[in-house]
Design a protein around this motif. Structure first.
Motif, short mmCIF file in Angstrom:
data_model
loop_
_atom_site.label_atom_id
_atom_site.label_comp_id
_atom_site.label_asym_id
_atom_site.label_seq_id
_atom_site.Cartn_x
_atom_site.Cartn_y
_atom_site.Cartn_z
N MET A 122 0.82 -1.20 0.00
CA MET A 122 0.00 0.00 0.00
C MET A 122 0.86 1.26 0.00
O MET A 122 0.50 2.26 -0.62
CB MET A 122 -0.94 -0.01 1.22
CG MET A 122 -2.09 -0.97 1.09
SD MET A 122 -2.66 -1.11 -0.60
CE MET A 122 -4.37 -0.83 -0.49
N ILE A 125 1.91 1.75 -3.55
CA ILE A 125 0.78 2.25 -4.34
C ILE A 125 0.51 3.71 -3.99
O ILE A 125 0.27 4.54 -4.87
CB ILE A 125 -0.48 1.39 -4.09
CG1 ILE A 125 -0.30 0.03 -4.75
CG2 ILE A 125 -1.73 2.07 -4.59
CD1 ILE A 125 -1.45 -0.92 -4.56
N ILE A 130 -1.12 6.95 -6.06
CA ILE A 130 -2.17 7.83 -5.55
C ILE A 130 -1.67 9.26 -5.35
O ILE A 130 -2.25 10.21 -5.87
CB ILE A 130 -2.76 7.27 -4.24
CG1 ILE A 130 -3.42 5.92 -4.52
CG2 ILE A 130 -3.79 8.23 -3.66
CD1 ILE A 130 -3.87 5.18 -3.30
N GLN A 393 -15.67 -1.07 -14.37
CA GLN A 393 -14.81 -2.11 -13.80
C GLN A 393 -15.17 -2.39 -12.35
O GLN A 393 -15.30 -3.53 -11.94
CB GLN A 393 -13.34 -1.69 -13.87
CG GLN A 393 -12.66 -1.92 -15.18
CD GLN A 393 -12.71 -3.36 -15.64
OE1 GLN A 393 -13.39 -3.67 -16.59
NE2 GLN A 393 -12.02 -4.25 -14.96
N VAL A 394 -15.31 -1.31 -11.57
CA VAL A 394 -15.61 -1.47 -10.15
C VAL A 394 -16.96 -2.15 -9.96
O VAL A 394 -17.11 -3.08 -9.16
CB VAL A 394 -15.57 -0.10 -9.44
CG1 VAL A 394 -16.13 -0.21 -8.04
CG2 VAL A 394 -14.14 0.43 -9.40
N PHE A 397 -16.72 -5.78 -10.84
CA PHE A 397 -16.02 -6.49 -9.77
C PHE A 397 -16.97 -6.76 -8.61
O PHE A 397 -17.04 -7.87 -8.10
CB PHE A 397 -14.82 -5.67 -9.31
CG PHE A 397 -14.24 -6.13 -8.01
CD1 PHE A 397 -13.50 -7.29 -7.95
CD2 PHE A 397 -14.45 -5.41 -6.84
CE1 PHE A 397 -12.97 -7.73 -6.76
CE2 PHE A 397 -13.93 -5.85 -5.64
CZ PHE A 397 -13.19 -7.01 -5.60
N PHE B 116 -9.72 -2.76 -1.51
CA PHE B 116 -9.65 -3.59 -2.70
C PHE B 116 -10.32 -2.94 -3.89
O PHE B 116 -9.83 -3.04 -5.02
CB PHE B 116 -10.23 -4.99 -2.44
CG PHE B 116 -9.67 -5.99 -3.39
CD1 PHE B 116 -8.38 -6.47 -3.21
CD2 PHE B 116 -10.37 -6.41 -4.50
CE1 PHE B 116 -7.82 -7.35 -4.12
CE2 PHE B 116 -9.81 -7.30 -5.41
CZ PHE B 116 -8.54 -7.77 -5.20
N LEU B 118 -10.33 0.16 -4.38
CA LEU B 118 -9.32 1.14 -4.79
C LEU B 118 -8.31 0.49 -5.74
O LEU B 118 -7.92 1.07 -6.76
CB LEU B 118 -8.61 1.67 -3.54
CG LEU B 118 -7.57 2.76 -3.78
CD1 LEU B 118 -8.24 4.07 -4.15
CD2 LEU B 118 -6.69 2.95 -2.56
N ILE B 119 -7.92 -0.73 -5.41
CA ILE B 119 -6.95 -1.43 -6.24
C ILE B 119 -7.54 -1.76 -7.62
O ILE B 119 -6.88 -1.56 -8.65
CB ILE B 119 -6.45 -2.69 -5.53
CG1 ILE B 119 -5.43 -2.25 -4.47
CG2 ILE B 119 -5.82 -3.68 -6.48
CD1 ILE B 119 -5.03 -3.31 -3.51
N VAL B 120 -8.80 -2.20 -7.63
CA VAL B 120 -9.47 -2.47 -8.91
C VAL B 120 -9.52 -1.20 -9.75
O VAL B 120 -9.25 -1.21 -10.95
CB VAL B 120 -10.89 -3.03 -8.67
CG1 VAL B 120 -11.65 -3.13 -9.97
CG2 VAL B 120 -10.82 -4.39 -7.99
#
Lengths: 404, 287
Positions: A122, A125, A130, A393-394, A397, B116, B118-120
């Motif tokens: 994290m 990332i 970010i 996408q989100v 998912f 998760f 966020l990762i996607v």
């Protein structure tokens, strides 16, 4: 918990007659065990903390040294050191983090361990993705050196820039053509290959698939031999011009060779660049769609056949609906790639003759003018363009997770 | 026009002919490059590569393009650079991502879903969005590692992270949970469970992702160009990109250079195709 200690005494007494079992733990009270445990915890906490600090220090020092003495250390050795320090360092890091966390009181430690496992990833990332993305959005409202806020001025400038308008137009063209054509070719090849013998299928799929391993730059080199232009009268060494001129001679017309990547009429040069990307991506599309088609249950096809449907109807009304999910996956993957298409344009035309795209314009802006504000604004527009895909996408998912 | 073959498959002539045609279409460009790379400069300019192929025994073949591009254009040095860049940039993200994926799969904690998602989401974000601030952060006014391998290792590790976590987690969530439960009952810590059980069981996905990441890093132009430059640390791809701009003298070296840049990916590809396909199917989306 008390039961545990009595139980161990019980088992010890049962096992009395034969020679006593190895080290005897019996006889300790719960409090004594707790005391030992808490002592162990303190040791773990101390060793873990020291280990964490030392290993972090060592890894950082090694990498600093690598950066400082980069020119004095053989390149391959640098790579080896990086792998050892990086992987070994990461392993030590996790080992000591784990030790520290185990040193905490049990209840607390259970809650903290997940974050310890997540922390390094994290952190990366956060620092690499970010933070810079947020900062880019911030910069897009500031001047060239990111010192004074200028409001929407960068966006106004960008939208009035004819280069940008051209790039946006081209990007949209890429978006309309490339993903759809890639999916269609993938389906066609997958279906055709399915009708071949087992070996024929394997071999022909490999042929289509090979370009997947080739870089955009490599592909540009390959296709430069096809789009090659030689002046009229010379022997044409480019395949496309050789065919073009040859066909012209065949029908008796005198045809001039064409500098293909300079022809902006009907965006021909754009389309020729798209051909390269489709050539690269078709294998990916085919592999995914082929396995989807093989997953279509035979019964559904058989049922349609009994109902009197012809092969084409079966394909359209039975097979396609069942592979739609995979088609969308391929489409979106290619779409995302095309949205930020850069390499192929950069190395072939570098945006000349009306072929510029947003990602290449961004690159030019960084180097040509060094204007952080404009460059950031261009990327933010790209970011906004990705948003619908991101939301899709989100959602996709989320849906898959609930079905799991 | 169909007859049954051995496996009860239907063989149609239409399919055979069309596929043969498509296979040719997909192979001819690369074949042209391969043939050209073994031809002397004068011949390349005189006629097309297919002429050499049709007169195979009357053609002069040479390997001088290869030796020249390796020495004059330092493609040999670039080759070493590419390896030095790609190997750490492949192994490091897997290491970090595997731990994170373990946490996302087998542990429960606050904020798990949000993180998760966020990762996607980050998988889709174009990496260009990060470049302007990163050029400052890694540049002379920041950490001052721009132009060093270190910068590129860190960048590829960071950028590869979302897809790596996503792919590895998807695989891990298919592993039987009972194994983890019984390890817990036996008193194993999470660290032990991870190393002794989960990592060995996850080898297929780790290998698949490694191949994907390796090819991605090897074939990358943008990051290498921006953060490593086209000097003596240039990768094969950056080197090849500058060859593409060459006109006249030295243009014949392009073909040999291109083939050298493709050598490692093609070897990886043919040697480990099964893993590669699995990697592609597992993590289809990359930002």
């Amino acid at each position: 918990m008390k039961q545990v200690s009595t139980k161990s005494e019980d088992s010890a007494s049962v096992a009395e007659p034969p020679p006593p079992p190895a080290p005897r733990r019996g006889g300790r009270t719960y409090e004594e065990i707790e005391a030992v445990n808490s002592k162990q915890r303190k040791v773990k906490l101390a060793v873990g903390t020291v280990g964490l600090v030392v290993s972090l220090y060592v890894v950082v020092t090694v990498f600093q040294a690598l950066a400082l003495f980069a020119d004095d250390i053989p390149r391959l050795l640098q790579g080896v050191i990086a792998v050892i320090a990086g992987v070994g360092g990461a392993a030590l890091l996790f080992y000591f983090i784990n030790m520290v966390v185990e040193g905490f009181p049990r209840r607390f430690s259970e809650g903290v361990i997940p974050y310890a496992f997540l922390l390094p990833a994290m952190l990366l990332i956060g620092v690499m993705l970010i933070y810079p993305t947020v900062q880019t959005i911030n910069f897009s409202f500031a001047d060239a050196d990111s010192e004074v806020y200028v409001g929407l001025q960068n966006y106004i400038d960008v939208f009035q820039d004819p280069d940008f308008q051209e790039s946006i137009f081209n990007n949209i063209l890429w978006l309309i053509i490339v993903p759809a054509v890639t999916v269609v070719i993938g389906v066609v090849v997958a279906v055709l290959a399915d009708n071949l013998s087992t070996n024929g299928e394997k071999i022909s799929k490999s042929f289509i698939f090979v370009p997947m391993a080739i870089s955009f730059v490599g592909a540009a080199a390959i296709w430069s031999l096809i789009y090659q232009y030689d002046p009229p009268g010379d022997t044409q060494t480019g395949l496309l011009n050789a065919i073009w001129v040859g066909l012209g001679n065949l029908v008796g017309a005198s045809v001039e060779p064409v500098a293909w990547l300079s022809v902006s009429t009907f965006s021909l040069n754009d389309i020729l660049l798209m051909v390269i990307v489709i050539w690269l991506q078709a294998g990916f599309s085919m592999i995914l769609l082929s396995s989807a088609i093989k997953g279509v249950p035979e019964e559904t096809i058989e049922a349609a056949r009994i109902d009197g449907a012809n092969e084409f109807q079966i394909f359209r009304q039975v097979v396609i609906p069942q592979i739609r999910g995979t088609m969308i996956t391929v489409f979106i993957t290619v779409l995302i790639m095309v949205l930020k298409i850069f390499d192929i344009v950069y190395v072939t035309t570098n945006g000349r003759d009306g072929t510029n795209v947003i990602a290449n314009l961004f690159f030019q802006e960084i180097f040509r003018t060094g204007d952080n504000g404009i460059a950031s604004a261009i990327v933010v527009i790209l970011l906004i363009a990705v948003m619908p895909v991101l939301i899709y996408q989100v959602r996709h998912f989320r849906r898959e997770e609930t079905e799991r | 026009m169909s007859a049954n073959t051995e496996g009860g498959r239907k063989r149609s002539w239409f399919s055979i002919l069309t596929m043969t045609f498509l296979c040719l279409l997909w192979t001819v460009p690369t074949l042209g490059l391969l043939v050209s790379s073994f031809r002397p400069r004068i011949d390349i300019e005189r006629n097309g590569w297919w002429t050499a192929l049709f007169n195979f025994f009357d053609t002069t073949w040479t390997t001088s393009n290869y030796s020249n591009v390796l020495t004059q254009k330092d493609m040999a040095g670039s080759f070493v650079n590419s390896i030095v860049v790609a190997v750490p940039a492949t192994i490091l993200p897997i290491m970090f991502a595997a731990f994170a994926a373990y946490a996302f799969t087998f542990m429960s904690f606050r904020g798990k879903d949000v993180l998760f998602v966020l990762i996607v989401a980050l998988m889709v974000v174009p990496i260009q969005a990060a470049f302007v601030p990163l050029l400052t952060l890694l540049g002379p006014d920041g950490l001052d590692i721009n132009g060093e391998y270190l910068a590129v290792w860190i960048l590829h590790t960071g950028f590869g992270m979302p897809l790596a976590i996503y792919t590895i987690r998807n695989y891990m969530s298919t592993l039987p949970r009972t194994v983890i439960e019984s390890a817990k009952i036996d008193g194993a810590t999470h660290f032990q469970t991870f190393w002794r059980l989960i990592v060995p069981m996850s080898v297929p996905v780790l290998a698949a992702f490694a191949i994907l990441q390796f090819l991605w890093v090897w074939n990358d132009l943008l990051i290498a160009l921006l953060f490593l430059g086209s000097g003596d640390k240039s990768t094969v791809i950056v080197n090849l990109a500058s060859l593409l701009g060459t006109q006249g003298q030295g243009a014949e070296l392009l073909t040999a250079g291109a083939f050298i840049s493709m050598l490692v990916p093609l070897l990886v590809f043919f040697g480990l195709q099964r893993y590669f396909v699995r990697g592609l199917t597992a993590g289809a989306v990359k930002g």
